[in-house]
Design a protein around this motif. Structure first.
Motif: not given
Length: 214
Positions: A80-82, A86-87, A117-121
């Motif tokens: 999920i993190n990947t 990537l998205v 998305l970066g924060v989610c990662f």
């Protein structure tokens, strides 16, 4: 007063004065100097990550009687993190396309999505680190975990820097628009963000996928 004006007129009409004016108006920044400098920086970052990968290759099986990657890694969480990272690379590409089309609103929208998305990662990575440390698998537990936290943590720190840079860039875009300077900054950040994606693909393969093998 008239003599002064005459002198200024003679100086303005002189070839030397015209050449001097052209010299002072000329932009001293090399046309591709920023991009060249940034590529050099990325090459230095490649050396840092290469050293960390080499360290992990040497220490990655030294468990010191502690847990191995097969016992610790949650591949579903890592997958999920990947996907988040990537998205985010795709959304940054949309931001660059919008910027090239001079659509400021869309460029900022896609940059904002990239930042989320970066924060989610980062949030999932911090959760993974917290969970490992809570299990007693901190960086001091074994050489394997020291190398793991060093490599993955360094990548996460780069993502954090990228998010801060992205936020600053969005403020600059809001203030100055899609100027030549801001487009150059976007191009540099795009290179940096895609570089982090490529590094993470190697981390995912070399650390996590190979780490769950017996």
């Amino acid at each position: 007063m008239s003599e002064t004006n005459a002198t200024l007129g003679l100086n303005a009409g002189a070839p030397g004065a015209d050449a001097g004016a052209r010299y002072h108006l000329r932009e001293h920044h090399p046309e591709h100097g920023t991009m060249l400098g940034f590529w050099i920086y990325l090459m230095s970052d490649c050396l840092i990550f290469a050293s960390l990968f080499a360290t992990y290759a040497v220490l990655g099986r030294n468990y010191a009687g502690g847990p191995s990657g097969a016992e610790l890694f949650d591949l579903n969480l890592v997958a999920i993190n990947t996907a988040f990272l990537l998205v985010s690379s795709i959304t940054f590409g949309f931001a660059m396309i919008s910027a090239q089309a001079k659509n400021l609103a869309k460029a900022q929208l896609w940059l904002g999505i990239t930042g989320v998305l970066g924060v989610c990662f980062l949030a999932l990575e911090i959760y993974e680190f917290y969970h490992l440390i809570h299990q007693g698998a901190g960086p001091s537990r074994s050489a394997f975990l020291t190398a793991f936290f060093s490599l993955v943590g360094t990548h996460g720190l780069h993502v954090l820097f990228g998010i801060v840079w992205l936020v600053v860039l969005m403020f600059q875009l809001g203030k100055h628009g899609l100027s030549v300077e801001n487009l150059r900054r976007m191009a540099c950040l795009s290179l940096f963000w895609h570089f982090l994606d490529v590094v993470w693909v190697f981390v995912f393969t070399f650390v996590y996928l190979m780490g769950v093998l017996p």
